[in-house]
Design a protein around this motif. Sequence first.
Motif, PDB file in Angstrom:
ATOM      1  N   ASN A 262     -41.807   1.776 -26.546  1.00  0.00           N
ATOM      2  CA  ASN A 262     -43.096   2.055 -25.915  1.00  0.00           C
ATOM      3  C   ASN A 262     -42.894   2.688 -24.541  1.00  0.00           C
ATOM      4  O   ASN A 262     -42.045   2.242 -23.748  1.00  0.00           O
ATOM      5  CB  ASN A 262     -43.906   0.763 -25.752  1.00  0.00           C
ATOM      6  CG  ASN A 262     -44.420   0.240 -27.079  1.00  0.00           C
ATOM      7  OD1 ASN A 262     -45.439   0.692 -27.574  1.00  0.00           O
ATOM      8  ND2 ASN A 262     -43.696  -0.718 -27.650  1.00  0.00           N
TER       9      ASN A 262
ATOM     10  N   SER B  32     -44.971   4.087 -20.962  1.00  0.00           N
ATOM     11  CA  SER B  32     -46.196   4.070 -20.164  1.00  0.00           C
ATOM     12  C   SER B  32     -46.507   5.492 -19.698  1.00  0.00           C
ATOM     13  O   SER B  32     -45.605   6.319 -19.511  1.00  0.00           O
ATOM     14  CB  SER B  32     -46.017   3.151 -18.948  1.00  0.00           C
ATOM     15  OG  SER B  32     -47.014   3.377 -17.985  1.00  0.00           O
ATOM     16  N   SER B  33     -47.784   5.761 -19.499  1.00  0.00           N
ATOM     17  CA  SER B  33     -48.171   7.085 -18.986  1.00  0.00           C
ATOM     18  C   SER B  33     -47.554   7.326 -17.613  1.00  0.00           C
ATOM     19  O   SER B  33     -47.273   8.461 -17.232  1.00  0.00           O
ATOM     20  CB  SER B  33     -49.701   7.205 -18.914  1.00  0.00           C
ATOM     21  OG  SER B  33     -50.236   6.194 -18.079  1.00  0.00           O
TER      22      SER B  33
ATOM     23  N   LEU C  88     -44.183   8.895 -18.078  1.00  0.00           N
ATOM     24  CA  LEU C  88     -44.268  10.299 -18.486  1.00  0.00           C
ATOM     25  C   LEU C  88     -44.630  11.202 -17.320  1.00  0.00           C
ATOM     26  O   LEU C  88     -44.268  12.376 -17.292  1.00  0.00           O
ATOM     27  CB  LEU C  88     -45.301  10.451 -19.605  1.00  0.00           C
ATOM     28  CG  LEU C  88     -44.945   9.786 -20.937  1.00  0.00           C
ATOM     29  CD1 LEU C  88     -46.106   9.874 -21.898  1.00  0.00           C
ATOM     30  CD2 LEU C  88     -43.703  10.427 -21.540  1.00  0.00           C
TER      31      LEU C  88
ATOM     32  N   ILE D 284     -46.466   6.273 -27.538  1.00  0.00           N
ATOM     33  CA  ILE D 284     -47.477   6.390 -26.481  1.00  0.00           C
ATOM     34  C   ILE D 284     -48.776   5.801 -27.021  1.00  0.00           C
ATOM     35  O   ILE D 284     -48.973   5.673 -28.225  1.00  0.00           O
ATOM     36  CB  ILE D 284     -47.696   7.859 -26.061  1.00  0.00           C
ATOM     37  CG1 ILE D 284     -48.166   8.694 -27.259  1.00  0.00           C
ATOM     38  CG2 ILE D 284     -46.441   8.437 -25.435  1.00  0.00           C
ATOM     39  CD1 ILE D 284     -48.571  10.104 -26.908  1.00  0.00           C
TER      40      ILE D 284
ATOM     41  N   THR E  34     -52.954   7.119 -22.955  1.00  0.00           N
ATOM     42  CA  THR E  34     -52.137   8.157 -22.318  1.00  0.00           C
ATOM     43  C   THR E  34     -52.774   9.532 -22.464  1.00  0.00           C
ATOM     44  O   THR E  34     -52.635  10.392 -21.588  1.00  0.00           O
ATOM     45  CB  THR E  34     -50.727   8.165 -22.947  1.00  0.00           C
ATOM     46  OG1 THR E  34     -50.161   6.874 -22.823  1.00  0.00           O
ATOM     47  CG2 THR E  34     -49.835   9.185 -22.271  1.00  0.00           C
TER      48      THR E  34
ATOM     49  N   MET F 109     -50.746  15.550 -19.939  1.00  0.00           N
ATOM     50  CA  MET F 109     -49.813  14.905 -20.854  1.00  0.00           C
ATOM     51  C   MET F 109     -49.276  15.827 -21.947  1.00  0.00           C
ATOM     52  O   MET F 109     -48.120  15.699 -22.359  1.00  0.00           O
ATOM     53  CB  MET F 109     -50.497  13.690 -21.505  1.00  0.00           C
ATOM     54  CG  MET F 109     -50.723  12.534 -20.542  1.00  0.00           C
ATOM     55  SD  MET F 109     -49.165  11.804 -19.953  1.00  0.00           S
ATOM     56  CE  MET F 109     -49.136  12.406 -18.257  1.00  0.00           C
TER      57      MET F 109
ATOM     58  N   LEU G  49     -45.429  16.012 -23.486  1.00  0.00           N
ATOM     59  CA  LEU G  49     -45.099  15.643 -24.871  1.00  0.00           C
ATOM     60  C   LEU G  49     -44.420  16.795 -25.608  1.00  0.00           C
ATOM     61  O   LEU G  49     -43.473  16.586 -26.381  1.00  0.00           O
ATOM     62  CB  LEU G  49     -46.371  15.218 -25.605  1.00  0.00           C
ATOM     63  CG  LEU G  49     -47.094  13.977 -25.035  1.00  0.00           C
ATOM     64  CD1 LEU G  49     -48.349  13.681 -25.835  1.00  0.00           C
ATOM     65  CD2 LEU G  49     -46.166  12.761 -25.035  1.00  0.00           C
TER      66      LEU G  49
END
Length: 612
Positions: A455, A457-458, A461, A488, A492, A499, A503
């Motif tokens: 996992n 977290s935003s 990122l 994510i 997010t 974002m 990604l």
Amino acid sequence: MRKKALFITGFYFAAGLLWIVMSDRLLPGETALQTLKGCLFVGAAAMLLYFVLQNRLAANQRHREDKEKADLMYEAVFDNVTDFLFIAHLPEKNAPLRFHKWNKRASEWLGEKGVRPYLTFQELSSRTWEKEALLQQHRILDNKQLTFDWEITDDSARELPVRVKTTKTGFSDSQVIIAAFKDVSAYQEAVHNIYELSYYDRATQLPNKDFFVRHLQEMDTRQNRMVIAISFHHFRRISETMGVDTEHRAAAATAAKLQSVIGEQEALARKNNHEFLMLLLPEKNSTEQIVHALDRAFEKPVKINGREIFVSFTAGITQDEDGSRKADLLLQQADIAYSHAERSNQRYGVYRPGIEQEARKKYELENDLYFAVERGELFVMYQPFVYGNKSEIKGMEALLRWRHPVHGMIPPSTFIPMAEENGLIHQLGWWVLKEVCREAGPVLKRHRNWTAAVNLSSRQLEHSGFIKKLPDLVHAYEIAPHQLELEITERTMMQPDRMLPVLKRLKEYGFRLSLDDFGTGYSSLSQLKELPVDTLKIDRSFIEDMNEKQKNAAIVKTIIHAAGNLNMKVVAEGIEKAEQAQELLAMDCFYFQGYYFSVPKTIQEFSWSREA
């Protein structure tokens, strides 16, 4: 002066000689010797008289010159001193104190008043102090020296605050009162400015926290009070994007809206840039009514320079029903209620007994979390996900756990938000990735078709250094990038403009992306085609009641169908019964994860981790 002495002495000498000569002729029989003696005596006396007169006249001249110099110096000082100086003869009983002389500085300020032959103390006094002037005059006359603050006025009724010092003394054979009036307007203005800076906020013209606390302390303690700490969001962002002036205007507009909520006997103060304090009287308004009034006040945006700006807030409320709590305690309780509301994602929080213990425990946990890694309290557990009706293992999800030495196991739902809030998530997230690579790396190398899901977290990122270091990390442990699946959440994707580029870059490096807990957040089926994800994980809340609720089953079927059309793998989370897995297989969902297949365990507890 010398001529005058010579004239007097010469006159005396001539008169003495004439008297001796004439007396000798009028009185025969006296000898010439006696005449000579008389002449010598007169001459000696004349000489002595000359010196005496010379000294006396010189002393008188010096005295007159000294007096003239003193008078000139007195006039120079009297007229050039910056204070207003007034002189009055000591009045008779019950007579007014009349100043008959004042200096140039006073005359210039008094205007037409300054040309009068005399001025009484009452005539000098402003209207505010006029009635007390007579009483103050008695104090002046009863004291040899007296200092007091007063206010005087000129011919145009202009008022001036002064500090007066009076002295009763002898002057020119008479008793006089000398009064010095010192202009203290600049001093009072400075004091006022200091007071304003100390107790008021310039942008909103509201009292500040110190003034608010003092007001609470001075209130009747028997009076019921309600204190609200209200924090407005995004004030800093307004300052950064629109300028400090716009932030100040927004604060002033916000203060005006808050003023509309409180009554005359209630109070409002600005605590800091984005926080305000309110003092309300609970007998006038219930908590519900106050909350409703605040909501109504901020339904519409504030208008700044023709621009509409919405402001949102979080508030903490405490009520002092019996008036027994001190001001500092009320503010502390309001802050605790505010923090509780913010942690709970609620708009309002009301203080209740015991809430501070919860806040204290949270603070202690936050502090302990900083040391959890180095103390070895954090560890990773794994839950496999399987494929098909044969339950063939295809990988695992890494789950971070915290075993606290005092409080035992702390759930991730408690400490992960803490880490995101205080910035520790970067350190924890990177530690988890390294730990997964270290522990699961050997397994992944033996099973190249397996993946390990972690996992993210935003916040991670958004950190530019994180993306750059990730390829080096998997390379160091000889793991293929596609074997690390980065999970994510839908949250997010609330900021897709920020974002999506991140990604896509991860996809370019070869990592797999998974969208966790799909269906509970902000994404919709129509948005899926825009997301560069490989796996869709259906949230357990849809799986739990799928057999009993047809709607849940229909939603799950729709998600599976849409993901299949987009070539996405679908993983159903929270499988606890065989019937759930069978129904999902019928819907063409082939990947499962849940307690039915395996509870989370450490890597060493799985037999496949020990395979050679």
